[in-house]
Scaffold this motif. Structure first.
Motif, PDB file in Angstrom:
ATOM      1  N   GLY A 188      -5.946  26.361 -11.144  1.00 17.09           N
ATOM      2  CA  GLY A 188      -5.584  25.541  -9.981  1.00 17.09           C
ATOM      3  C   GLY A 188      -4.167  25.001 -10.065  1.00 17.09           C
ATOM      4  N   GLN A 189      -3.661  24.834 -11.294  1.00 16.57           N
ATOM      5  CA  GLN A 189      -2.304  24.332 -11.480  1.00 16.57           C
ATOM      6  C   GLN A 189      -1.278  25.337 -10.969  1.00 16.57           C
ATOM      7  N   GLU A 191      -1.907  27.739  -8.951  1.00 18.31           N
ATOM      8  CA  GLU A 191      -2.149  27.908  -7.527  1.00 18.31           C
ATOM      9  C   GLU A 191      -1.413  26.835  -6.709  1.00 18.31           C
ATOM     10  N   ALA A 192      -1.542  25.582  -7.155  1.00 17.79           N
ATOM     11  CA  ALA A 192      -0.872  24.499  -6.426  1.00 17.79           C
ATOM     12  C   ALA A 192       0.636  24.707  -6.452  1.00 17.79           C
ATOM     13  N   ALA A 193       1.152  25.125  -7.605  1.00 16.58           N
ATOM     14  CA  ALA A 193       2.595  25.331  -7.722  1.00 16.58           C
ATOM     15  C   ALA A 193       3.051  26.469  -6.810  1.00 16.58           C
ATOM     16  N   ARG A 194       2.256  27.552  -6.758  1.00 20.37           N
ATOM     17  CA  ARG A 194       2.631  28.664  -5.887  1.00 20.37           C
ATOM     18  C   ARG A 194       2.606  28.228  -4.427  1.00 20.37           C
ATOM     19  N   ALA A 195       1.586  27.418  -4.074  1.00 19.47           N
ATOM     20  CA  ALA A 195       1.476  26.968  -2.687  1.00 19.47           C
ATOM     21  C   ALA A 195       2.674  26.114  -2.287  1.00 19.47           C
ATOM     22  N   ILE A 207       5.289  23.782 -15.130  1.00 16.46           N
ATOM     23  CA  ILE A 207       3.867  23.456 -14.948  1.00 16.46           C
ATOM     24  C   ILE A 207       3.027  23.943 -16.128  1.00 16.46           C
TER      25      ILE A 207
ATOM     26  N   ASN B  52      -1.321  31.609   3.396  1.00 18.29           N
ATOM     27  CA  ASN B  52      -0.040  31.510   2.686  1.00 18.29           C
ATOM     28  C   ASN B  52       0.084  32.575   1.589  1.00 18.29           C
ATOM     29  N   ARG B  90       5.884  30.309   1.659  1.00 15.12           N
ATOM     30  CA  ARG B  90       4.857  29.344   1.259  1.00 15.12           C
ATOM     31  C   ARG B  90       5.372  27.920   1.287  1.00 15.12           C
ATOM     32  N   PHE B  97      -5.849  20.730  -1.689  1.00 18.13           N
ATOM     33  CA  PHE B  97      -7.002  21.368  -2.325  1.00 18.13           C
ATOM     34  C   PHE B  97      -8.179  20.425  -2.472  1.00 18.13           C
ATOM     35  N   ASN B 101      -5.716  19.245  -7.603  1.00 19.52           N
ATOM     36  CA  ASN B 101      -4.741  20.060  -8.340  1.00 19.52           C
ATOM     37  C   ASN B 101      -3.393  19.382  -8.516  1.00 19.52           C
ATOM     38  N   PHE B 103      -0.447  17.725 -10.853  1.00 26.68           N
ATOM     39  CA  PHE B 103       0.052  18.127 -12.171  1.00 26.68           C
ATOM     40  C   PHE B 103      -0.162  16.964 -13.143  1.00 26.68           C
ATOM     41  N   HIS B 105       0.524  16.304 -16.173  1.00 23.28           N
ATOM     42  CA  HIS B 105       1.526  15.908 -17.153  1.00 23.28           C
ATOM     43  C   HIS B 105       2.712  15.208 -16.502  1.00 23.28           C
ATOM     44  N   ARG B 163       2.440  15.144  -1.629  1.00 25.06           N
ATOM     45  CA  ARG B 163       3.164  16.214  -2.317  1.00 25.06           C
ATOM     46  C   ARG B 163       3.420  17.383  -1.365  1.00 25.06           C
TER      47      ARG B 163
END
Ligand SMILES: Nc1ncnc2c1ncn2[C@@H]1O[C@H](COP(=O)(O)OP(=O)(O)OP(=O)(O)O)[C@@H](O)[C@H]1O
Ligand SMILES: [Mg+2]
Lengths: 322, 255
Positions: A188-189, A191-195, A207, B52, B90, B97, B101, B103, B105, B163
C-alpha cells in the motif's frame, strides 16, 4: 524533586480499608539464578587468573606489540572493505532481483545461489589461484580488439583475493537481507506513492528504503560480525591479518595458548564495538517506529550480547514507569 | 458544460481467467460527485485503480480531462506511455485509500509535502505553507508535527485527503474512505468530503454510506459483476430502481 516524590508516596499510607499498596511481583528464581551464575563466574574467573598455562604476561607483552597491531589493522581494514563491497553490490543485486525484469532477476537469483553455496574457504583459494584459469585479463570489445590488458597473477595479490572472496560472498547475504527488508514494506505504501505521481527511484529512496532500513540493520550488523570472524580465514592465502600474525608469532615462540588468547580478546573488543555501532544505528533509524524513551545505549549493547544480566542488574523502573 | 472529466468506455479487465470488469461504461462531468455502490467483488476498487493506471486495462479506454490515461494513440493502435508520462497523469488524479496508506516514517507535514516537492519541484517553504493550509482545510492544523501512528483513524484519513489535495488534482478517487473507521469517526471524514463537493471538486466515491450517497452525490452508479448495471440521480436509484439486481442489493442493505 526526588524528595517531594518519595515523601508523597510515604504520605499515602495503606490505611486499613483504604487503597491497597501495590507491590512489584517477586522474582525468587532470578535471585537463585544470579547466585548460581555468580558462583560459576567466580570459578571461571579464578581459573582464568590462576591457570599458569594461560601465561598472562605473554598476553600482556604481545597484546599491543607492533606485529599484533599491524595484524589487527589488516583485519579491521579487510572487514571495512568487505562490508562496503557487500553493501553496494548486495543492494544492487537485491534491486535487480526485485525490479530488474525476469531476465535480470534470474541472473541475480543465480548469483545469490552460487555465492551462498560455495564455501568461503574454497572461494578464497579459488580467487587467489584464478591466474591458473585466466592468466591474462583484458578490457575491450567482446571478440574484438583489446584496450587494456594485464597479468592476472600480478593483480591478484592476497589482499585483492581476500576482498573479492569476502566481498562477493558478503554481497549475496546482504542481497537476501535487503530483499527481505524491502518486502517487509507494505504494498500500500508503494501504491500510495505511485498514486501521488512519484516514480520508481524516488519511491525507493523516499518511501521504501527508509521503512526497510530498520528491518535491515539488525541482520546487516549480524553479517558484519560474521564478516569480521570470516576474515580470519584469509590466513590460508597468507594475508597477515590478526590471526595469521599471532600464528606466525607462536610458530616461532611455541606459545599458542596465550597468543590465541590475545587474538580472541581483540575479536571480543571489535565485536563489542560493532554491537555498539549496531545499537546506535537502530536507535538512529528506528525512531518513528518506537514509542517511549529508549533504554541507555550500554544496556542495549549488553542485552545485544545475550546477557539478560543487564536487565536483571539494572532495575526496570523505566519499563515499569510506562 | 465542457467535455467530461472522466470517460470510461467499454473497459474490460481480468486477472488470469477471472473477469473483473467487463464492458464498463461511465462518464463523470466536471464538478460532479458520483458514488459507486455494489456488492463485494463487483469491481469497484479495480475500476478506481484503472482510472489512474495503477492497473492497466485489457481493452477499452479511460480518459481524464480529455487525455487518454496510460496510452498514446498512434494511428489505430495504443502505445503505453513512459513511466514519467504516466506518473505525470497520476499526479493530477487524487486517490484516497480505505486503509489510509500514510507514510508512517514521515511526520504529517512531510507526508503532505513529499510529492509536491519531488514530483512538482515545489520549494520547501512554499510546500510547507500549502501543507498547513491543506491541514487547516481538513481541521487538523495542530497535527503537522505528529507521526501518523499517533492519530486516530478519522484523523489519518483526513490527512490522506489533505495529502491528495496537495497535488491540486482535477479528479479525486475515494475507495471506501470510511470503511476502516469507528462509527463515531465516520462523520468527520464525510464532512470533509461534503466540503470538497461543495467546493466543486469532481469526485468518484466508492462507498457503503447510502445516506451520504443520497445527500451528496449527483449520480449513483450501481455495479455488479464488473459492469454498471444502473446509473442515475440518487433519488431514482434508491427510490425507484429500474433493475431487479439493484432492488435486491438495496433490499439486503435494509433500504
Ligand atoms: N490483484 C488481483 N489479483 C487477482 N484478483 C484480484 C486482484 N484484485 C482484485 N481481484 C479480484 O477482482 C474482483 C473484484 O475486486 P475489487 O477489489 O475490485 O472488488 P470491490 O468491488 O472493490 O469489492 P469490495 O467491496 O469487497 O472492496 C474480486 O473477485 C477480487 O478477488
Ligand atoms: Mg474494494
Amino acid at each position: 524533586m526526588t524528595d517531594i516524590r518519595s515523601s508523597a508516596v510515604t504520605a499515602a499510607p495503606p490505611a486499613a480499608g483504604g487503597v491497597p499498596r501495590r507491590l512489584p511481583r517477586r522474582h525468587p528464581f532470578r535471585w537463585l539464578a544470579l547466585a548460581v551464575i555468580l558462583v560459576l563466574a567466580a570459578m571461571f574467573a579464578h581459573g582464568l587468573v590462576t591457570n599458569p598455562n594461560l601465561q598472562w604476561d605473554v598476553v600482556r607483552h604481545y597484546f599491543t606489540s607492533a606485529d599484533v597491531l599491524r595484524g589487527l589493522r589488516v583485519t579491521i581494514e579487510l572487514t571495512a572493505g568487505t562490508m562496503i563491497i557487500s553493501i553496494v553490490l548486495g543492494t544492487a543485486v537485491a534491486a535487480l532481483q526485485m525490479s530488474g525484469g525476469p531476465l535480470l532477476a534470474g541472473v541475480a537469483g543465480v548469483y545469490v545461489w552460487v555465492l551462498r553455496s560455495v564455501p568461503l574457504l574454497v572461494q578464497l583459494l579459488f580467487w587467489f589461484n584464478i591466474s591458473a584459469l585466466y592468466p591474462r585479463l583484458s578490457l575491450g570489445v567482446p571478440f574484438g580488439p583489446e584496450f587494456v590488458s594485464g597479468n592476472v597473477n600480478a593483480f591478484m595479490t592476497p589482499w585483492v583475493a581476500a576482498l573479492v572472496g569476502l566481498g562477493l560472498e558478503g554481497s549475496a547475504f546482504v542481497a537476501e537481507t535487503v530483499r527481505a527488508g524491502i518486502r517487509s514494506v507494505e504494498p500500500g505504501q508503494t501504491e500510495a506513492a505511485r498514486a501521488l505521481g512519484l516514480r520508481g527511484p524516488a519511491i525507493f529512496r523516499w518511501i521504501v528504503l527508509p521503512q526497510a532500513i530498520p528491518v535491515i540493520i539488525p541482520s546487516l550488523a549480524n553479517i558484519l560480525v560474521i564478516t569480521l570472524k570470516a576474515t580470519a580465514l584469509v590466513s590460508v592465502i597468507s594475508l597477515s591479518d590478526l590471526l595469521y600474525t599471532v600464528e606466525t608469532i607462536y610458530g616461532r615462540t611455541y606459545q599458542p595458548i596465550p597468543l590465541l588468547l590475545t587474538a580472541t580478546i581483540w575479536y571480543l573488543i571489535l565485536t563489542l564495538l560493532l554491537t555498539l555501532l549496531q545499537r546506535g544505528l537502530e536507535r538512529r533509524f528506528g525512531r518513528s517506529a518506537r514509542r517511549g524513551a529508549p533504554a541507555p545505549l550500554w544496556r542495549d549493547a549488553l542485552a545485544g550480547l545475550g546477557s539478560g544480566l543487564a536487565r536483571f542488574v539494572v532495575p526496570s523502573n523505566r519499563r515499569a514507569a510506562r | 458544460m465542457s467535455e467530461p472529466m472522466l470517460v470510461a468506455r467499454d473497459v474490460s479487465k481480468s486477472y488470469g481467467r477471472q473477469t473483473v470488469l467487463s464492458h464498463f461504461d461511465l462518464t463523470v462531468d466536471e464538478g460532479e460527485v458520483v458514488c459507486l455502490i455494489g456488492p463485494s467483488g463487483s469491481g469497484k476498487s479495480t475500476f478506481l485503480r484503472c482510472v489512474n493506471h495503477l492497473e492497466p486495462i485489457d481493452s477499452g479506454e479511460v480518459s481524464v480531462a480529455g487525455h487518454l490515461v496510460g496510452y498514446r494513440r498512434t494511428g489505430a493502435r495504443l502505445r503505453e506511455l513512459s513511466p514519467r508520462e504516466i506518473a505525470a497523469q497520476r499526479s493530477d488524479i487524487g486517490m484516497v485509500f480505505q486503509g489510509f496508506n500514510l507514510f508512517p516514517h514521515l511526520r504529517v507535514l512531510d507526508n503532505l509535502t513529499l510529492a509536491p516537492r519531488k514530483v512538482r519541484g515545489v520549494d520547501a517553504a512554499t510546500a510547507e505553507t500549502r501543507a498547513r493550509a491543506a491541514l487547516e482545510r481538513v481541521g487538523l492544523a495542530g497535527k503537522a508535527a505528529a507521526y501518523p501512528r499517533r492519530l486516530s483513524g478519522g484523523e489519518q484519513q483526513r490527512v490522506g485527503i489533505a495529502r491528495a489535495l496537495m497535488m491540486e488534482p482535477r479528479l479525486m478517487l475515494f475507495d471506501e474512505p470510511t470503511s476502516a473507521l469507528d462509527p463515531e469517526r465516520v462523520g468527520e471524514v464525510l464532512d470533509v468530503l461534503r466540503d470538497l463537493a461543495a467546493g466543486g471538486m469532481t469526485m468518484l466515491v466508492v462507498t457503503h454510506e447510502m445516506e451520504f450517497a443520497r445527500a451528496v452525490s449527483h449520480r449513483v452508479a450501481f455495479l455488479d459483476g464488473g459492469s454498471v448495471v444502473e446509473c442515475g440521480p440518487p433519488g431514482q436509484i434508491f427510490d425507484s430502481p429500474a433493475e431487479e439486481r439493484t432492488r435486491s442489493f438495496l433490499r439486503r442493505l435494509g433500504h
